[in-house]
Design a protein around this motif. Sequence first.
Motif, PDB file in Angstrom:
ATOM      1  N   GLN A 189       0.834  -1.196   0.000  1.00 12.39           N
ATOM      2  CA  GLN A 189       0.000   0.000   0.000  1.00 12.39           C
ATOM      3  C   GLN A 189       0.871   1.248   0.000  1.00 12.39           C
ATOM      4  O   GLN A 189       2.076   1.184   0.179  1.00 12.39           O
ATOM      5  N   ASN A 190       0.230   2.377  -0.184  1.00 10.37           N
ATOM      6  CA  ASN A 190       0.872   3.689  -0.090  1.00 10.37           C
ATOM      7  C   ASN A 190       2.037   3.850  -1.062  1.00 10.37           C
ATOM      8  O   ASN A 190       3.046   4.449  -0.744  1.00 10.37           O
ATOM      9  N   TRP A 191       1.861   3.315  -2.263  1.00  9.98           N
ATOM     10  CA  TRP A 191       2.864   3.446  -3.324  1.00  9.98           C
ATOM     11  C   TRP A 191       2.606   4.686  -4.167  1.00  9.98           C
ATOM     12  O   TRP A 191       3.456   5.089  -4.942  1.00  9.98           O
ATOM     13  N   ASN A 192       1.430   5.314  -4.015  1.00  6.60           N
ATOM     14  CA  ASN A 192       1.055   6.452  -4.852  1.00  6.60           C
ATOM     15  C   ASN A 192       2.006   7.635  -4.639  1.00  6.60           C
ATOM     16  O   ASN A 192       2.168   8.116  -3.525  1.00  6.60           O
ATOM     17  N   LYS A 193       2.631   8.073  -5.726  1.00  9.18           N
ATOM     18  CA  LYS A 193       3.562   9.207  -5.730  1.00  9.18           C
ATOM     19  C   LYS A 193       4.836   8.939  -4.921  1.00  9.18           C
ATOM     20  O   LYS A 193       5.520   9.866  -4.500  1.00  9.18           O
ATOM     21  N   MET A 194       5.159   7.660  -4.683  1.00 10.43           N
ATOM     22  CA  MET A 194       6.402   7.303  -3.993  1.00 10.43           C
ATOM     23  C   MET A 194       6.990   6.056  -4.638  1.00 10.43           C
ATOM     24  O   MET A 194       6.301   5.044  -4.796  1.00 10.43           O
ATOM     25  N   TYR A 195       8.240   6.154  -5.041  1.00 11.07           N
ATOM     26  CA  TYR A 195       8.981   5.006  -5.546  1.00 11.07           C
ATOM     27  C   TYR A 195       9.701   4.340  -4.381  1.00 11.07           C
ATOM     28  O   TYR A 195      10.074   4.998  -3.416  1.00 11.07           O
ATOM     29  N   SER A 196       9.943   3.033  -4.510  1.00 12.13           N
ATOM     30  CA  SER A 196      10.705   2.302  -3.497  1.00 12.13           C
ATOM     31  C   SER A 196      11.845   1.547  -4.170  1.00 12.13           C
ATOM     32  O   SER A 196      11.621   0.760  -5.099  1.00 12.13           O
ATOM     33  N   TRP A 197      13.076   1.801  -3.708  1.00 21.00           N
ATOM     34  CA  TRP A 197      14.237   1.088  -4.229  1.00 21.00           C
ATOM     35  C   TRP A 197      14.110  -0.406  -3.960  1.00 21.00           C
ATOM     36  O   TRP A 197      13.567  -0.810  -2.939  1.00 21.00           O
ATOM     37  N   GLY A 198      14.645  -1.199  -4.867  1.00 18.14           N
ATOM     38  CA  GLY A 198      14.736  -2.643  -4.681  1.00 18.14           C
ATOM     39  C   GLY A 198      16.175  -3.092  -4.743  1.00 18.14           C
ATOM     40  O   GLY A 198      17.100  -2.279  -4.915  1.00 18.14           O
ATOM     41  N   GLN A 199      16.381  -4.387  -4.630  1.00 19.33           N
ATOM     42  CA  GLN A 199      17.726  -4.949  -4.656  1.00 19.33           C
ATOM     43  C   GLN A 199      18.330  -5.001  -6.057  1.00 19.33           C
ATOM     44  O   GLN A 199      19.543  -4.989  -6.211  1.00 19.33           O
ATOM     45  N   ASP A 200      17.509  -5.077  -7.070  1.00 16.67           N
ATOM     46  CA  ASP A 200      17.961  -5.497  -8.386  1.00 16.67           C
ATOM     47  C   ASP A 200      18.678  -4.442  -9.219  1.00 16.67           C
ATOM     48  O   ASP A 200      18.350  -3.262  -9.190  1.00 16.67           O
ATOM     49  N   THR A 201      19.633  -4.920  -9.993  1.00 14.90           N
ATOM     50  CA  THR A 201      20.304  -4.130 -11.013  1.00 14.90           C
ATOM     51  C   THR A 201      19.430  -4.151 -12.253  1.00 14.90           C
ATOM     52  O   THR A 201      18.915  -5.200 -12.631  1.00 14.90           O
ATOM     53  N   SER A 202      19.265  -3.002 -12.893  1.00 20.12           N
ATOM     54  CA  SER A 202      18.503  -2.946 -14.130  1.00 20.12           C
ATOM     55  C   SER A 202      19.250  -3.672 -15.238  1.00 20.12           C
ATOM     56  O   SER A 202      20.481  -3.643 -15.293  1.00 20.12           O
ATOM     57  N   SER A 203      18.513  -4.282 -16.134  1.00 24.23           N
ATOM     58  CA  SER A 203      19.136  -4.934 -17.283  1.00 24.23           C
ATOM     59  C   SER A 203      19.724  -3.899 -18.246  1.00 24.23           C
ATOM     60  O   SER A 203      20.510  -4.239 -19.120  1.00 24.23           O
ATOM     61  N   ALA A 204      19.367  -2.613 -18.075  1.00 20.01           N
ATOM     62  CA  ALA A 204      19.855  -1.551 -18.956  1.00 20.01           C
ATOM     63  C   ALA A 204      21.348  -1.283 -18.758  1.00 20.01           C
ATOM     64  O   ALA A 204      22.065  -1.026 -19.721  1.00 20.01           O
ATOM     65  N   ALA A 205      21.819  -1.319 -17.510  1.00 25.00           N
ATOM     66  CA  ALA A 205      23.234  -1.052 -17.230  1.00 25.00           C
ATOM     67  C   ALA A 205      23.549  -1.434 -15.786  1.00 25.00           C
ATOM     68  O   ALA A 205      22.679  -1.347 -14.914  1.00 25.00           O
ATOM     69  N   GLU A 206      24.780  -1.805 -15.546  1.00 24.95           N
ATOM     70  CA  GLU A 206      25.215  -2.251 -14.217  1.00 24.95           C
ATOM     71  C   GLU A 206      25.078  -1.174 -13.144  1.00 24.95           C
ATOM     72  O   GLU A 206      24.831  -1.472 -11.985  1.00 24.95           O
ATOM     73  N   SER A 207      25.196   0.105 -13.513  1.00 23.48           N
ATOM     74  CA  SER A 207      25.108   1.181 -12.519  1.00 23.48           C
ATOM     75  C   SER A 207      23.670   1.632 -12.258  1.00 23.48           C
ATOM     76  O   SER A 207      23.440   2.476 -11.399  1.00 23.48           O
ATOM     77  N   PHE A 208      22.703   1.062 -12.967  1.00 23.15           N
ATOM     78  CA  PHE A 208      21.301   1.426 -12.776  1.00 23.15           C
ATOM     79  C   PHE A 208      20.625   0.420 -11.846  1.00 23.15           C
ATOM     80  O   PHE A 208      20.790  -0.790 -11.997  1.00 23.15           O
ATOM     81  N   ARG A 209      19.846   0.925 -10.925  1.00 18.99           N
ATOM     82  CA  ARG A 209      19.123   0.085  -9.961  1.00 18.99           C
ATOM     83  C   ARG A 209      17.626   0.253 -10.158  1.00 18.99           C
ATOM     84  O   ARG A 209      17.135   1.321 -10.534  1.00 18.99           O
ATOM     85  N   ALA A 210      16.900  -0.799  -9.862  1.00 21.49           N
ATOM     86  CA  ALA A 210      15.452  -0.824 -10.100  1.00 21.49           C
ATOM     87  C   ALA A 210      14.678  -0.328  -8.885  1.00 21.49           C
ATOM     88  O   ALA A 210      15.111  -0.483  -7.748  1.00 21.49           O
ATOM     89  N   TYR A 211      13.518   0.258  -9.171  1.00 16.14           N
ATOM     90  CA  TYR A 211      12.597   0.660  -8.117  1.00 16.14           C
ATOM     91  C   TYR A 211      11.166   0.473  -8.606  1.00 16.14           C
ATOM     92  O   TYR A 211      10.914   0.298  -9.793  1.00 16.14           O
ATOM     93  N   ARG A 212      10.211   0.516  -7.681  1.00 19.65           N
ATOM     94  CA  ARG A 212       8.807   0.254  -7.998  1.00 19.65           C
ATOM     95  C   ARG A 212       7.913   1.312  -7.398  1.00 19.65           C
ATOM     96  O   ARG A 212       8.265   2.009  -6.457  1.00 19.65           O
ATOM     97  N   GLY A 213       6.676   1.410  -7.942  1.00 19.54           N
ATOM     98  CA  GLY A 213       5.647   2.281  -7.385  1.00 19.54           C
ATOM     99  C   GLY A 213       5.400   3.539  -8.184  1.00 19.54           C
ATOM    100  O   GLY A 213       5.634   3.602  -9.375  1.00 19.54           O
ATOM    101  N   TYR A 214       4.852   4.531  -7.526  1.00 19.33           N
ATOM    102  CA  TYR A 214       4.514   5.879  -7.971  1.00 19.33           C
ATOM    103  C   TYR A 214       3.173   5.958  -8.687  1.00 19.33           C
ATOM    104  O   TYR A 214       2.223   6.450  -8.129  1.00 19.33           O
TER     105      TYR A 214
END
Length: 132
Positions: free
Chosen positions: A83-108
């Motif tokens: 819950q309470n994901w509206n207008k807020m992103y949350s960092w996750g553990q994962d590296t983005s497949s786009a590049a090693e220095s990019f990290r994934a997040y969810r929500g908003y």
Amino acid sequence: AQQNKYLHSLFIADHAVTNDVSWDALNTADLIFGKNYASGGVDYTLRAPSVGSDSTGSGESQHDTPSNNEWDRILDKNSGYIQNWNKMYSWGQDTSSAAESFRAYRGYNSARNWNWNNSSNRNANLGFRPAL
């Protein structure tokens, strides 16, 4: 996340407990992959959930790869558990497949929304929602 598997039951916070924090800062504090935490005589690992390393679509039909990431598994079980994901992103553990220095997040815009950013990025809408 593939390298840090846990045998566990998972509890995820109702809200981001902090914002305007980078993935790098959370990782330096051992909050991405785990910090020991005890409460009421029970030992936990306080950490960010796995959120996937790529997206398969958009909106509520979106699932992310790998499909067994914790964020989507929780939503698949019961969409009300995050819950309470509206207008807020949350960092996750994962590296983005786009590049090693990019990290994934969810929500908003949606609990299913997946995105990525540079691990050093921080802003008021990007926070840490811990899992135990």
